[in-house]
Design an enzyme around this catalytic site. Structure first.
Site, PDB file in Angstrom:
ATOM      1  N   ALA A  25      38.939 110.468  98.518  1.00 15.76           N
ATOM      2  CA  ALA A  25      37.786 111.244  98.958  1.00 15.76           C
ATOM      3  C   ALA A  25      38.163 112.435  99.851  1.00 15.76           C
ATOM      4  CB  ALA A  25      36.814 110.321  99.682  1.00 15.76           C
ATOM      5  N   GLN A 105      40.695 108.715  92.844  1.00 18.38           N
ATOM      6  CA  GLN A 105      39.684 107.679  93.101  1.00 18.38           C
ATOM      7  C   GLN A 105      38.304 108.325  93.144  1.00 18.38           C
ATOM      8  OE1 GLN A 105      41.193 104.825  96.365  1.00 18.38           O
ATOM      9  NE2 GLN A 105      42.482 106.611  96.544  1.00 18.38           N
ATOM     10  N   HIS A 123      37.918 105.000  89.100  1.00 19.41           N
ATOM     11  CA  HIS A 123      36.619 104.593  89.658  1.00 19.41           C
ATOM     12  C   HIS A 123      35.441 105.196  88.900  1.00 19.41           C
ATOM     13  CE1 HIS A 123      38.507 103.491  93.829  1.00 19.41           C
ATOM     14  NE2 HIS A 123      38.876 102.697  92.858  1.00 19.41           N
TER      15      HIS A 123
HETATM   16  P1  NAD Z   1      38.267 107.111 102.310  1.00 18.88           P
HETATM   17  O1  NAD Z   1      36.951 107.668 102.726  1.00 18.88           O
HETATM   18  O2  NAD Z   1      38.520 105.661 102.544  1.00 18.88           O
HETATM   19  O3  NAD Z   1      39.457 107.916 103.039  1.00 18.88           O
HETATM   20  C1  NAD Z   1      39.522 109.316 102.994  1.00 18.88           C
HETATM   21  C2  NAD Z   1      40.728 109.746 103.812  1.00 18.88           C
HETATM   22  O4  NAD Z   1      40.887 111.137 103.645  1.00 18.88           O
HETATM   23  C3  NAD Z   1      40.570 109.478 105.308  1.00 18.88           C
HETATM   24  O5  NAD Z   1      41.692 108.752 105.784  1.00 18.88           O
HETATM   25  C4  NAD Z   1      40.514 110.889 105.926  1.00 18.88           C
HETATM   26  O6  NAD Z   1      41.196 110.964 107.164  1.00 18.88           O
HETATM   27  C5  NAD Z   1      41.227 111.717 104.889  1.00 18.88           C
HETATM   28  N1  NAD Z   1      40.778 113.112 104.834  1.00 18.88           N
HETATM   29  C6  NAD Z   1      39.504 113.591 104.863  1.00 18.88           C
HETATM   30  N2  NAD Z   1      39.503 114.932 104.712  1.00 18.88           N
HETATM   31  C7  NAD Z   1      40.811 115.307 104.602  1.00 18.88           C
HETATM   32  C8  NAD Z   1      41.480 116.554 104.425  1.00 18.88           C
HETATM   33  N3  NAD Z   1      40.793 117.713 104.331  1.00 18.88           N
HETATM   34  N4  NAD Z   1      42.830 116.572 104.360  1.00 18.88           N
HETATM   35  C9  NAD Z   1      43.557 115.415 104.464  1.00 18.88           C
HETATM   36  N5  NAD Z   1      42.981 114.197 104.622  1.00 18.88           N
HETATM   37  C10 NAD Z   1      41.625 114.155 104.679  1.00 18.88           C
HETATM   38  O7  NAD Z   1      38.457 107.517 100.801  1.00 18.88           O
HETATM   39  P2  NAD Z   1      39.245 106.793  99.653  1.00 18.88           P
HETATM   40  O8  NAD Z   1      40.536 106.261 100.164  1.00 18.88           O
HETATM   41  O9  NAD Z   1      39.243 107.734  98.523  1.00 18.88           O
HETATM   42  O10 NAD Z   1      38.313 105.531  99.280  1.00 18.88           O
HETATM   43  C11 NAD Z   1      36.909 105.631  99.222  1.00 18.88           C
HETATM   44  C12 NAD Z   1      36.252 105.298  97.896  1.00 18.88           C
HETATM   45  O11 NAD Z   1      35.014 105.993  97.773  1.00 18.88           O
HETATM   46  C13 NAD Z   1      37.028 105.801  96.729  1.00 18.88           C
HETATM   47  O12 NAD Z   1      36.708 105.076  95.614  1.00 18.88           O
HETATM   48  C14 NAD Z   1      36.486 107.211  96.604  1.00 18.88           C
HETATM   49  O13 NAD Z   1      36.681 107.804  95.399  1.00 18.88           O
HETATM   50  C15 NAD Z   1      35.012 107.003  96.822  1.00 18.88           C
HETATM   51  N6  NAD Z   1      34.421 108.266  97.290  1.00 18.88           N
HETATM   52  C16 NAD Z   1      34.469 109.324  96.435  1.00 18.88           C
HETATM   53  C17 NAD Z   1      33.981 110.552  96.825  1.00 18.88           C
HETATM   54  C18 NAD Z   1      34.096 111.687  95.850  1.00 18.88           C
HETATM   55  O14 NAD Z   1      34.059 111.476  94.638  1.00 18.88           O
HETATM   56  N7  NAD Z   1      34.273 112.918  96.329  1.00 18.88           N
HETATM   57  C19 NAD Z   1      33.423 110.716  98.096  1.00 18.88           C
HETATM   58  C20 NAD Z   1      33.363 109.590  98.958  1.00 18.88           C
HETATM   59  C21 NAD Z   1      33.896 108.370  98.532  1.00 18.88           C
END
Ligand code: NAD
Length: 245
Positions: A25, A105, A123
């Site tokens: 994310a 993801q 996902h």
């Molecule tokens: P997570 O929310 O658990 O972790 C995201 C990580 O990214 C955090 O540790 C944060 O510090 C880091 N982060 C945020 N912005 C950043 C940046 N600009 N540069 C570097 N690091 C940055 O996300 P996850 O591990 O992907 O797991 C969450 C689940 O929810 C996954 O399945 C994910 O795909 C889903 N999700 C998807 C979306 C999307 O499709 N955009 C959004 C939210 C959650």
């Protein structure tokens, strides 16, 4: 980033023959899509539904409360105006000159929108839907972006995103693991590495270097050869040597 470390990583990128990027994310936060677990993430905001957001994203909640599920889904998971950011663009441009497989993801489709052609979505994706009754498939543009979308047959339409309690598509997992097993450079970025099974994928790499890029420390940092606690877009631009103009 320290100059010697940057040069070492750039050299590893130059020498690599098969590169895989595993993202989460954090790759899309700069596109205005909040992540789940960072301090600004959705899981750290009090739920307006009186139910934890993690629970709302479960299969059983979708079945029992489709109205609340879709209210949350349209507001929080689908961002019609989101555009690819530097991280997506840099990966897509790099992919034009060297093979890079992207395992995301994320469900937002922004890597494909940026032009990347080898993208795995374990996902699922907000772009695809199906009717739970008759199985008819729909794309995001074919359904209204509010309320509970219903099929012509009257069935409730479900997004092809993997909710908690649901298994991942085994064929997609197999493809991801084949990419990882035989890559010689693995870049992991914008993920808390707390969501399984994807968080365990890097363990399948047979040999080569691992680079972690994340704003915050992750439980997987200690397994990586290089750890960069910086913005994912800026860090990718620097290590991949791609100019994002
Ligand atoms: P997570 O929310 O658990 O972790 C995201 C990580 O990214 C955090 O540790 C944060 O510090 C880091 N982060 C945020 N912005 C950043 C940046 N600009 N540069 C570097 N690091 C940055 O996300 P996850 O591990 O992907 O797991 C969450 C689940 O929810 C996954 O399945 C994910 O795909 C889903 N999700 C998807 C979306 C999307 O499709 N955009 C959004 C939210 C959650």
């Amino acid at each position: 980033m320290e100059k010697t470390k940057l040069e070492e990583i750039k050299e590893a990128v130059r020498q690599a023959r098969r590169i895989v990027f595993i993202g989460g994310a954090g790759v899309s936060t700069a596109s205005g899509i909040p992540d789940f677990r960072s301090p600004q993430g959705i899981y750290n905001i009090e739920s307006e539904y009186g139910v934890a957001y993690e629970t709302m994203l479960s299969h059983s909640y979708f079945l029992s409360h489709p109205r609340e599920f879709y209210d949350f889904y349209w507001k929080t998971m689908v961002h019609d105006s989101a555009k690819p950011n530097k991280a997506h663009r840099v990966l897509a441009r790099f992919g034009q000159r060297k093979r890079i497989a992207i395992i995301t993801q994320n469900i937002d489709g922004l890597h494909q929108a940026a032009g990347s052609d080898i993208v795995y979505e374990p996902h699922g994706s907000i772009s695809h839907y199906h009717c739970q009754e008759c199985g008819r498939t729909y794309s995001l543009s074919e359904i209204p972006h509010q309320g509970i979308p219903r099929c012509e047959c009257g069935g409730v339409i479900k997004p092809n995103v993997v909710l908690y309690e649901e298994p991942l598509d085994e064929a997609v997992i197999d493809d991801c693991l084949t990419e990882i097993r035989y890559c010689d450079l693995l870049i992991i970025g914008g993920t808390s590495m707390r969501v399984y099974p994807v968080a365990a994928f890097p363990e399948y790499m047979l040999s080569g270097k691992k680079i972690m890029i994340n704003a915050e420390p992750t439980p997987y940092d200690k397994e990586c050869d290089y750890v960069i606690h910086e913005d994912i877009g800026m860090a990718l631009e620097a290590i991949l040597g791609v100019n994002d103009d």
